[in-house]
Design an enzyme around this catalytic site. Structure first.
Site, PDB file in Angstrom:
ATOM      1  CB  SER A  42      42.050  45.214  62.235  1.00 36.82           C
ATOM      2  OG  SER A  42      41.382  46.453  62.201  1.00 36.82           O
ATOM      3  N   GLY A  49      53.698  50.223  71.043  1.00 33.89           N
ATOM      4  CA  GLY A  49      52.291  49.886  71.032  1.00 33.89           C
ATOM      5  C   GLY A  49      51.937  48.557  71.671  1.00 33.89           C
ATOM      6  CE1 TYR A  73      45.764  47.704  59.101  1.00 33.92           C
ATOM      7  CE2 TYR A  73      43.491  48.423  59.447  1.00 33.92           C
ATOM      8  CZ  TYR A  73      44.691  47.933  59.947  1.00 33.92           C
ATOM      9  OH  TYR A  73      44.802  47.659  61.297  1.00 33.92           O
ATOM     10  N   GLY A 110      52.624  45.502  70.781  1.00 35.71           N
ATOM     11  CA  GLY A 110      53.706  44.535  70.873  1.00 35.71           C
ATOM     12  C   GLY A 110      54.597  44.785  72.068  1.00 35.71           C
ATOM     13  N   GLY A 123      56.941  43.222  65.934  1.00 35.28           N
ATOM     14  CA  GLY A 123      56.545  44.605  66.177  1.00 35.28           C
ATOM     15  C   GLY A 123      56.550  44.963  67.647  1.00 35.28           C
ATOM     16  CB  ALA A 124      58.263  43.464  70.499  1.00 39.44           C
ATOM     17  CG  ASN A 125      59.155  48.930  67.310  1.00 42.12           C
ATOM     18  OD1 ASN A 125      58.733  48.018  66.603  1.00 42.12           O
ATOM     19  ND2 ASN A 125      58.860  50.202  67.090  1.00 42.12           N
TER      20      ASN A 125
END
Length: 307
Positions: A147, A23, A173, A25, A19-21
């Site tokens: 979280s 936020g 979630y 990440g 998820g480095a694209n």
């Protein structure tokens, strides 16, 4: 107070971030590459991943793009094989950062509830598949993002996909984030039993203004909710720069121990600099963690490593 300035030199180290694209990440990729690490940015969208990669490379960092869709186990297997080939089986840090939040009821490619399948199953499978590359690096770490929402309830091993009970987006979630902590715990114990020099640790960002809330609003088709989320992010959340500190601490700080859990240290762990975080009794239940470990192996078809 621990800040980005305290991160040791990362030259010669290889870091994989899911998820480095965007936020947390993307911020982690920017910071670690600036410290000298080679960062493999694992992203679902090639287009958004390419734009994020350009941002990191523009700062002079060393980064590469890896295509990964955590909601598709065949993609997880391809990504793991790609990473192992590119790195020559040498990964120092795996940061399991990607996630989806409070999505409408849906299913992954392999027909698992979207949040359980993406946030937990995909990351667990990736971790096991990359363990041969982590084993080779002294002091390697697996950082799993949880979280505050893990405190919303327990984990129902008999019904992880909400097939026998009514679906609640937020309950699902919270269960997926609890699964992240249970997995980090079980992994730490399995690594210790195998005598491996790999540390499993967890972190959470408190209340941070990322795109998760905006994506949730979009998924609900509500422009009003989208505007409300923007106001909330502006007033009640901390910056992505601050929110990424706990996971950066977990990945790089000396003295981090197996099964540690870090989060912001102020205002009920919602903001501030990294400190040890609290977790519920349900998140410390070794019996449930072991049952989830076995269930995960069955559902993913991936052999746990370490066994």
């Amino acid at each position: 107070m621990w800040t980005e300035a305290d991160i040791p030199d990362q030259t010669g180290r290889t870091v994989v971030i899911t998820g480095a694209n965007s936020g947390l990440g993307l911020r982690s990729a920017e910071v670690l590459s600036a410290r000298g690490a080679r960062v493999l940015m694992a992203c679902r969208s090639p287009e958004r991943g390419a734009e994020a990669l350009r941002r990191v490379l523009a700062t002079g960092g060393k980064a590469e793009l890896v295509e990964l869709d955590l909601a598709d186990l065949s993609s997880v297997r391809r990504a793991a094989a790609d990473i192992r080939e590119r790195t020559g089986d040498a990964v120092d840090v795996l940061m399991n950062n990607a996630g989806v939040m409070a999505t409408p009821r849906g299913w992954t490619v392999d027909h698992f509830e979207t949040q359980f399948g993406t946030n937990h199953l995909g990351h667990a499978a990736l971790t096991w598949l990359l363990m041969p590359a982590l084993r080779t690096r002294p002091g390697a770490r697996v950082v799993t993002l949880s979280s505050l929402a893990h405190k919303m309830g327990g984990f129902q091993v008999a019904d992880p996909n909400f097939e026998a009970r009514g679906y609640s987006a937020w309950q699902a979630y919270g269960q997926s984030k609890l699964a992240n902590l249970l997995f980090a715990n079980a992994l730490a114990r399995h690594l210790a039993a195998a005598g491996l020099d790999v540390t499993s640790v967890a972190a959470h960002p408190g209340l941070t203004g990322t795109n998760l809330g905006a994506n949730h609003a979009k998924s609900q088709g509500s422009a009003l909710l989208g505007r409300a989320v923007k106001v909330w992010d502006a007033v009640a959340t901390q910056s992505v720069e601050k929110g990424a500190l706990p996971q950066l601490y977990a990945a790089t700080a000396p003295g981090v121990l197996p099964d540690d859990y870090y989060g912001p240290g102020a205002l009920g762990e919602t903001r501030g600099h990294p400190r040890p975080a609290s977790r519920t009794k349900a998140a410390q239940d070794d019996v449930t963690a072991d049952r989830l470990w076995d269930l995960t192996a069955t559902l993913t078809g991936v052999t746990p490593d370490p066994a």
